[in-house]
Design a protein around this motif. Structure first.
Motif, PDB file in Angstrom:
ATOM      1  N   ARG A  37     -41.529   9.841  66.826  1.00 58.19           N
ATOM      2  CA  ARG A  37     -42.234  10.300  68.012  1.00 58.19           C
ATOM      3  C   ARG A  37     -41.440   9.918  69.254  1.00 58.19           C
ATOM      4  NH1 ARG A  37     -47.578   6.325  67.717  1.00 58.19           N
ATOM      5  NH2 ARG A  37     -46.527   4.366  68.269  1.00 58.19           N
ATOM      6  N   GLN A  38     -41.685  10.679  70.294  1.00 56.63           N
ATOM      7  CA  GLN A  38     -40.943  10.443  71.529  1.00 56.63           C
ATOM      8  C   GLN A  38     -41.819  10.702  72.737  1.00 56.63           C
ATOM      9  OE1 GLN A  38     -37.332  12.797  72.012  1.00 56.63           O
ATOM     10  NE2 GLN A  38     -36.420  11.185  73.264  1.00 56.63           N
ATOM     11  N   VAL A  39     -41.800   9.747  73.640  1.00 54.99           N
ATOM     12  CA  VAL A  39     -42.459   9.897  74.935  1.00 54.99           C
ATOM     13  C   VAL A  39     -41.394  10.310  75.932  1.00 54.99           C
ATOM     14  CG1 VAL A  39     -43.725   8.709  76.756  1.00 54.99           C
ATOM     15  CG2 VAL A  39     -44.200   8.177  74.353  1.00 54.99           C
ATOM     16  N   LYS A  42     -38.237   8.247  77.160  1.00 50.92           N
ATOM     17  CA  LYS A  42     -37.996   7.101  76.288  1.00 50.92           C
ATOM     18  C   LYS A  42     -37.241   7.540  75.033  1.00 50.92           C
ATOM     19  CE  LYS A  42     -41.925   4.294  77.774  1.00 50.92           C
ATOM     20  NZ  LYS A  42     -43.069   3.463  77.312  1.00 50.92           N
ATOM     21  N   ARG A  44     -36.446   8.152  71.111  1.00 50.50           N
ATOM     22  CA  ARG A  44     -37.246   8.575  69.985  1.00 50.50           C
ATOM     23  C   ARG A  44     -37.518   7.369  69.090  1.00 50.50           C
ATOM     24  NH1 ARG A  44     -34.479  13.188  68.296  1.00 50.50           N
ATOM     25  NH2 ARG A  44     -35.875  14.496  69.527  1.00 50.50           N
ATOM     26  N   GLU A  88     -51.721   4.998  73.476  1.00 46.15           N
ATOM     27  CA  GLU A  88     -50.287   4.759  73.316  1.00 46.15           C
ATOM     28  C   GLU A  88     -49.654   5.536  72.169  1.00 46.15           C
ATOM     29  OE1 GLU A  88     -52.747   2.476  73.509  1.00 46.15           O
ATOM     30  OE2 GLU A  88     -52.321   0.737  72.225  1.00 46.15           O
ATOM     31  N   THR A  90     -49.844   8.718  72.194  1.00 49.80           N
ATOM     32  CA  THR A  90     -49.492   9.970  72.844  1.00 49.80           C
ATOM     33  C   THR A  90     -47.986  10.152  72.869  1.00 49.80           C
ATOM     34  OG1 THR A  90     -51.462   9.981  74.237  1.00 49.80           O
ATOM     35  CG2 THR A  90     -49.564  11.242  75.025  1.00 49.80           C
ATOM     36  N   ALA A  91     -47.519  11.272  72.324  1.00 58.23           N
ATOM     37  CA  ALA A  91     -46.083  11.531  72.212  1.00 58.23           C
ATOM     38  C   ALA A  91     -45.883  12.911  71.595  1.00 58.23           C
ATOM     39  CB  ALA A  91     -45.408  10.476  71.336  1.00 58.23           C
ATOM     40  N   GLN A 109     -47.014  18.202  70.146  1.00 62.92           N
ATOM     41  CA  GLN A 109     -47.535  17.257  71.130  1.00 62.92           C
ATOM     42  C   GLN A 109     -48.876  16.700  70.671  1.00 62.92           C
ATOM     43  OE1 GLN A 109     -46.321  16.192  74.397  1.00 62.92           O
ATOM     44  NE2 GLN A 109     -48.012  14.739  74.084  1.00 62.92           N
ATOM     45  N   THR A 111     -51.798  14.225  72.175  1.00 61.05           N
ATOM     46  CA  THR A 111     -52.282  13.556  73.373  1.00 61.05           C
ATOM     47  C   THR A 111     -53.605  12.882  73.061  1.00 61.05           C
ATOM     48  OG1 THR A 111     -51.232  15.218  74.790  1.00 61.05           O
ATOM     49  CG2 THR A 111     -52.940  13.840  75.788  1.00 61.05           C
TER      50      THR A 111
END
Length: 114
Positions: A37-39, A42, A44, A88, A90-91, A109, A111
């Motif tokens: 996952r990746q925000v 930031k 991955r 947290e 979410t990504a 996505q 959320t």
């Protein structure tokens, strides 16, 4: 070879969601597979891995006990069942081969918000 993630969406904290990854162009059952996952902005982050036969799974500490990775080799599909979701989590969620990764898909996505 291609990976297509799907199933993301908006969910409230404490809720559940299952995301999927459809693989094509290679022999899915020959590879260990992982979720990442990746925000935005930031790096991955690795989330979970499942061995090629589905018998062993491993998780990042941040999701252990809440997420479950699984696979259906007959359908060339990888799954991630996510429970007790937190903001947290979410990504954008991606899948890929653990060894010899291929081009990343578009991701899906997730959320988590009230």
């Amino acid at each position: 070879a291609q990976l297509v993630e799907s199933g993301g969406g908006l969910v409230q904290p404490g809720g559940s969601l299952r995301v999927s990854c459809a693989a094509s162009g290679f022999t899915f059952g020959d590879y260990d597979m992982s979720w990442y996952r990746q925000v935005l902005g930031k790096e991955r982050e690795w989330v979970a891995i499942i061995r090629l036969d589905g018998r062993s799974t491993y998780y990042a500490d941040s999701v252990k006990g809440r997420f479950t990775i699984s696979r259906d080799n007959a359908k060339s599909t990888l799954y991630l069942e996510m429970n007790s979701l937190k903001p947290e989590d979410t990504a954008v969620y991606y899948c890929n081969r653990w060894n010899f990764p291929i081009r990343w898909g578009q991701g899906t996505q997730v959320t988590v918000s009230s």
